[in-house]
Write a protein that holds these residues in place. Structure first.
Motif, PDB file in Angstrom:
ATOM      1  N   ILE A 226       0.824  -1.209   0.000  1.00 59.87           N
ATOM      2  CA  ILE A 226       0.000   0.000   0.000  1.00 59.87           C
ATOM      3  C   ILE A 226       0.858   1.260   0.000  1.00 59.87           C
ATOM      4  CG2 ILE A 226      -1.637   1.367   1.368  1.00 59.87           C
ATOM      5  CD1 ILE A 226      -2.928  -1.247   2.269  1.00 59.87           C
ATOM      6  N   GLY A 227       1.909   1.294   0.797  1.00 57.44           N
ATOM      7  CA  GLY A 227       2.755   2.483   0.876  1.00 57.44           C
ATOM      8  C   GLY A 227       3.415   2.816  -0.445  1.00 57.44           C
ATOM      9  N   THR A 228       3.972   1.806  -1.115  1.00 55.29           N
ATOM     10  CA  THR A 228       4.626   2.022  -2.407  1.00 55.29           C
ATOM     11  C   THR A 228       3.612   2.459  -3.455  1.00 55.29           C
ATOM     12  OG1 THR A 228       6.322   0.394  -1.875  1.00 55.29           O
ATOM     13  CG2 THR A 228       6.015   0.911  -4.208  1.00 55.29           C
ATOM     14  N   ALA A 229       2.455   1.794  -3.492  1.00 53.40           N
ATOM     15  CA  ALA A 229       1.414   2.142  -4.462  1.00 53.40           C
ATOM     16  C   ALA A 229       0.907   3.560  -4.228  1.00 53.40           C
ATOM     17  CB  ALA A 229       0.275   1.142  -4.388  1.00 53.40           C
ATOM     18  N   THR A 230       0.739   3.917  -2.965  1.00 51.71           N
ATOM     19  CA  THR A 230       0.267   5.263  -2.642  1.00 51.71           C
ATOM     20  C   THR A 230       1.267   6.318  -3.081  1.00 51.71           C
ATOM     21  OG1 THR A 230      -1.063   4.474  -0.791  1.00 51.71           O
ATOM     22  CG2 THR A 230      -0.403   6.788  -0.732  1.00 51.71           C
ATOM     23  N   ALA A 231       2.541   6.090  -2.807  1.00 52.74           N
ATOM     24  CA  ALA A 231       3.573   7.056  -3.212  1.00 52.74           C
ATOM     25  C   ALA A 231       3.567   7.254  -4.726  1.00 52.74           C
ATOM     26  CB  ALA A 231       4.945   6.595  -2.729  1.00 52.74           C
TER      27      ALA A 231
ATOM     28  N   SER B  86      -4.119  12.341  -4.390  1.00 53.19           N
ATOM     29  CA  SER B  86      -3.843  12.866  -3.050  1.00 53.19           C
ATOM     30  C   SER B  86      -4.403  11.894  -2.014  1.00 53.19           C
ATOM     31  CB  SER B  86      -4.435  14.265  -2.867  1.00 53.19           C
ATOM     32  OG  SER B  86      -5.809  14.272  -3.146  1.00 53.19           O
ATOM     33  N   ARG B  87      -3.702  11.813  -0.890  1.00 54.45           N
ATOM     34  CA  ARG B  87      -4.102  10.930   0.213  1.00 54.45           C
ATOM     35  C   ARG B  87      -5.259  11.557   0.980  1.00 54.45           C
ATOM     36  NH1 ARG B  87       1.477  10.867   0.910  1.00 54.45           N
ATOM     37  NH2 ARG B  87       2.376   8.799   0.652  1.00 54.45           N
ATOM     38  N   VAL B  88      -6.093  10.700   1.539  1.00 51.18           N
ATOM     39  CA  VAL B  88      -7.112  11.120   2.491  1.00 51.18           C
ATOM     40  C   VAL B  88      -6.810  10.348   3.772  1.00 51.18           C
ATOM     41  CG1 VAL B  88      -9.568  11.179   3.036  1.00 51.18           C
ATOM     42  CG2 VAL B  88      -8.814  11.497   0.665  1.00 51.18           C
ATOM     43  N   GLY B  89      -6.212  11.011   4.740  1.00 58.80           N
ATOM     44  CA  GLY B  89      -5.838  10.345   5.978  1.00 58.80           C
ATOM     45  C   GLY B  89      -4.676   9.388   5.774  1.00 58.80           C
ATOM     46  N   GLY B  90      -4.539   8.461   6.693  1.00 57.21           N
ATOM     47  CA  GLY B  90      -3.461   7.483   6.634  1.00 57.21           C
ATOM     48  C   GLY B  90      -3.999   6.094   6.346  1.00 57.21           C
ATOM     49  N   ILE B  91      -3.112   5.117   6.427  1.00 58.53           N
ATOM     50  CA  ILE B  91      -3.511   3.729   6.213  1.00 58.53           C
ATOM     51  C   ILE B  91      -4.381   3.293   7.396  1.00 58.53           C
ATOM     52  CG2 ILE B  91      -2.709   1.345   6.036  1.00 58.53           C
ATOM     53  CD1 ILE B  91      -0.194   2.433   4.630  1.00 58.53           C
TER      54      ILE B  91
END
Length: 121
Positions: free
Chosen positions: A72-77, A85-90
């Protein structure tokens, strides 16, 4: 009679931009049929189309795509680099983890990591 999904259509302001964004995430080449209609054919999935409409997005989508992209972190970046854009965190829940994002026009989608089936940690 049983229907089948022909395509999933996003209303938007700039079909070409969204087709390029989503094709990078999901695969398939962006096709601009005309200035008001673009689409992609992601491998193994229904066509996703983008249709120009005059009104802007005013509320949360009632439907969104959940994407399993592995980490998830790599895909989000990568999605953020492309214009999301992100909405909040994981968020971690019993069913798994997810990250809510917005595409360049504010349409919600999530990267997900489903929890392993019970007893398979």
């Amino acid at each position: 009679m049983r229907a089948h999904i022909d395509e999933i259509v996003f209303d938007c302001a700039d079909p070409g931009t969204l087709a390029r964004f989503w094709s990078t995430l999901l695969g398939g080449s962006p096709v601009e049929r005309d200035p008001d209609w673009s689409y992609i054919d992601p491998p193994g999935f229904a066509r996703i189309a983008f249709q120009r409409v005059p009104e802007g997005k005013t509320a949360k989508n009632r439907l969104h795509l959940d994407l399993d992209a592995g980490d998830i972190g790599t895909a989000t970046a990568e999605a953020v680099r492309l214009g999301a854009s992100r909405v909040g965190g994981i968020v971690s829940q019993k069913a798994g983890d997810f990250q809510v994002l917005l595409d360049p026009e504010g349409n919600e989608f999530c990267f997900v990591q489903p929890a392993p089936p019970d007893g398979q940690d």
